[in-house]
Design a protein around this motif. Structure first.
Motif, PDB file in Angstrom:
ATOM      1  N   GLY A  41       0.823  -1.213   0.000  1.00 26.69           N
ATOM      2  CA  GLY A  41       0.000   0.000   0.000  1.00 26.69           C
ATOM      3  C   GLY A  41       0.855   1.260   0.000  1.00 26.69           C
ATOM      4  N   GLY A  42       0.258   2.385   0.351  1.00 24.62           N
ATOM      5  CA  GLY A  42       0.977   3.658   0.404  1.00 24.62           C
ATOM      6  C   GLY A  42       0.138   4.780  -0.189  1.00 24.62           C
ATOM      7  N   PRO A  87       1.975  -4.505   5.569  1.00 21.31           N
ATOM      8  CA  PRO A  87       2.925  -4.256   4.474  1.00 21.31           C
ATOM      9  C   PRO A  87       2.263  -4.359   3.092  1.00 21.31           C
ATOM     10  N   PHE A  88       1.117  -5.049   3.034  1.00 20.81           N
ATOM     11  CA  PHE A  88       0.388  -5.205   1.766  1.00 20.81           C
ATOM     12  C   PHE A  88      -1.103  -4.953   2.008  1.00 20.81           C
ATOM     13  N   VAL A  89      -1.747  -4.208   1.090  1.00 23.07           N
ATOM     14  CA  VAL A  89      -3.183  -3.945   1.267  1.00 23.07           C
ATOM     15  C   VAL A  89      -4.008  -5.163   0.870  1.00 23.07           C
ATOM     16  N   ALA A  90      -3.476  -5.923  -0.074  1.00 26.13           N
ATOM     17  CA  ALA A  90      -4.167  -7.124  -0.533  1.00 26.13           C
ATOM     18  C   ALA A  90      -3.127  -8.103  -1.047  1.00 26.13           C
ATOM     19  N   ALA A  91      -3.545  -9.344  -1.173  1.00 27.67           N
ATOM     20  CA  ALA A  91      -2.635 -10.369  -1.677  1.00 27.67           C
ATOM     21  C   ALA A  91      -3.450 -11.544  -2.184  1.00 27.67           C
ATOM     22  N   ASN A 122      -3.098   0.421  -9.143  1.00 24.33           N
ATOM     23  CA  ASN A 122      -1.926   1.106  -9.687  1.00 24.33           C
ATOM     24  C   ASN A 122      -0.654   0.664  -8.936  1.00 24.33           C
ATOM     25  N   ILE A 123      -0.790  -0.446  -8.247  1.00 26.31           N
ATOM     26  CA  ILE A 123       0.332  -0.952  -7.443  1.00 26.31           C
ATOM     27  C   ILE A 123       1.129  -2.009  -8.224  1.00 26.31           C
ATOM     28  N   GLN A 124       2.453  -1.931  -8.105  1.00 23.09           N
ATOM     29  CA  GLN A 124       3.336  -2.961  -8.670  1.00 23.09           C
ATOM     30  C   GLN A 124       3.478  -4.058  -7.613  1.00 23.09           C
ATOM     31  N   PRO A 125       2.922  -5.244  -7.856  1.00 26.40           N
ATOM     32  CA  PRO A 125       2.963  -6.258  -6.794  1.00 26.40           C
ATOM     33  C   PRO A 125       4.329  -6.930  -6.621  1.00 26.40           C
TER      34      PRO A 125
END
Lengths: 136, 136
Positions: A41-42, A87-91, A122-125
């Motif tokens: 996220g961010g 650390p991650f909004v989704a996975a 718009n996130i680079q996973p």
């Protein structure tokens, strides 16, 4: 004789019902491969969970076919402590029988996949491919 | 009457056997919480998988008790492509029924846990707590 037949039918049915319920529960086991896709996220980062669940992931499952045992979608809650941002909004995790087949399926459909990713984030996973060593 | 009893016993046994095999297979389902602990690799980083599997994780399972449905241990293979280094050399996931109970159990045993971590790694793990939204 009639009674015996009836009993046999009943037993077979019971066994089949048990087998079916077993099959319907996605189970993890050592030796499977797991492809984890994690979205950090961010500020300004967006993620449309609804589209991800209803469109993107079913599409991916179609591409992976029988190599995919099942997939799991996760929503980030927290980090080390309940007050830390996750650390991650989704996975998600794809549990597959074979890594080479996974890479081949993704490679074959990469243009469609990349185009579709833009529809929900718009996130680079971060991508993490691992082997399941032990389940207990 | 004897025959009927015998059949009932047999059916009960079959049902129980089916139930047991279901219970033994760790299955994932929506609503569970997952605590992922991921160890990033790099120069000078070490990780003793053997100690992790045989000592650390069973100890953790003991601390978590019935709140833990099961745990999974992963060995990192690669990143986005087969030639990319994996972002993590190893990882685990605890599948729990309740996050508050997980945090409480870890908090209560934190000194023992931190001391034990030093026995198998010098890596500071990334911790990601998530809710399982969907399994398909």
């Amino acid at each position: 004789m009639r009674k015996t037949k009836f009993i046999l039918v009943l037993l077979t049915f019971t066994a089949l019902a048990g087998f079916k319920s077993d099959q319907n529960k996605p189970s993890i086991e050592a030796g499977l491969f797991k492809i984890s896709v994690m979205y950090p996220g961010g500020q300004g980062k967006t993620f449309d969970m609804d589209y991800y669940e209803k469109s993107h992931m079913p599409m991916m499952a179609g591409f992976l076919g029988k190599n995919l045992k099942f997939y799991e979608i996760d929503k980030g809650l927290s980090g080390r402590t309940p007050n830390d941002e996750p650390p991650f909004v989704a996975a998600c995790a794809f549990y597959c029988y074979n890594v080479a087949d996974y890479n081949q399926a993704v490679g074959k459909n990469i243009d469609t996949i990349l185009k579709d990713i833009k529809k929900y984030t718009n996130i680079q996973p971060v991508i993490f491919i691992s082997e399941i060593k032990q389940v207990k």
